[in-house]
Design an enzyme around this catalytic site. Sequence first.
Site, short mmCIF file in Angstrom:
data_model
loop_
_atom_site.label_atom_id
_atom_site.label_comp_id
_atom_site.label_asym_id
_atom_site.label_seq_id
_atom_site.Cartn_x
_atom_site.Cartn_y
_atom_site.Cartn_z
N LYS A 156 0.88 -1.18 0.00
CA LYS A 156 0.00 0.00 0.00
C LYS A 156 0.91 1.23 0.00
CE LYS A 156 -4.25 1.42 2.28
NZ LYS A 156 -5.06 1.69 1.11
N1 PMP Z 1 -7.71 -1.84 -3.17
C1 PMP Z 1 -7.17 -0.63 -3.02
C2 PMP Z 1 -6.44 -0.02 -4.18
C3 PMP Z 1 -7.28 0.04 -1.79
O1 PMP Z 1 -6.74 1.26 -1.64
C4 PMP Z 1 -7.98 -0.56 -0.73
C5 PMP Z 1 -8.12 0.15 0.59
N2 PMP Z 1 -7.04 -0.12 1.44
C6 PMP Z 1 -8.52 -1.84 -0.94
C7 PMP Z 1 -8.36 -2.45 -2.17
C8 PMP Z 1 -9.26 -2.54 0.16
O2 PMP Z 1 -8.35 -2.95 1.15
P1 PMP Z 1 -8.80 -3.14 2.65
O3 PMP Z 1 -9.99 -4.02 2.63
O4 PMP Z 1 -7.63 -3.79 3.30
O5 PMP Z 1 -9.12 -1.80 3.19
#
Ligand code: PMP
Length: 309
Positions: A156
């Site tokens: 991320k």
């Molecule tokens: N894809 C992207 C590109 C994101 O930014 C997020 C948010 N973190 C997610 C998927 C979903 O991830 P999560 O369920 O861990 O928040």
Amino acid sequence: MANYYNENTVVYWNGDVVKATEAKMDLYSQSLHYGYSVFEGIRSYKTVNGDTKIFKEVEHYDRLRRSAEALNMPYHWTTKQLIDATYEVLKRNNLQDAYIRPVVYAPANMKFDTNERSFIVIETWLMQPFLGEKLLRVMTSSFQRPNPKGFRIHAKAAGHYVNSLLASQEAKANGYDEALLLDMNNYVAEAPGANFFYEKDGKLFTPALGNILPGITRATILDLCNELNIPVEERFFTVEELKKADAAFFCGTGAEVIGFESLDDYKFPLKWNDSVSRELQVAYMKLVRDDLGKTQRHEDTKKHKEAAV
Ligand code: PMP
């Protein structure tokens, strides 16, 4: 603009809890110039018992560490230390339903080489849970997700989000609520900040891992499908296939579970309230508020009492 902080707000900043207005960042940081930082998006909820609970806190802080490692950034914090710090910041900011944003960033460095140290800030702000009535009008983006051969896409990393901003801004400029991006092979990938599922004949489908962020909510939905005996499959599929689906939703920490009204000019035919997707939305909202936990604990207490009698 949203009100993220005021003169009383505190943040966790490199080992201390300080006022948000007093924490400073170096304008010569590699993070600012090159998008070279990693972050998390976490939520805390007021549970049915009135406690504050950070949802999947270990999974989020473990992913923060893996993101930093993927980008060769030094990382010297433990997950436990950061979870404790987050609870402290939530308490000091008087927050229960909150969004939590830790960011690991680099020192001043205009070169491209690795650094000896990293910095961290944990910010929190008020965010009420979403009740799930609104449905999204979504546009297939003209932007593809970043190619995993060009980026560590499972991390991320801030720099990846320029792609997210472009896609989301394009969708909104065209009168839609949000974008759906394809991967470099033109298979459906994810939203700018959430993962994706669709429903057909009571079965769910979600893009396989590889070209998407492995979302913690996505993993939670897969667990809930198993618990609720809802068939689910992870595989690659095209937009054409999607336009024969009954229903669809995005899921993510921020988005929670949010259904689609339409994709481009295709309207999803199943009423949201009649979908299996809606069932999962309700189960997710109960889980984050510890609602199932309460029933479980209640049962346990009953058993204890029975045992004691
Ligand atoms: N894809 C992207 C590109 C994101 O930014 C997020 C948010 N973190 C997610 C998927 C979903 O991830 P999560 O369920 O861990 O928040």
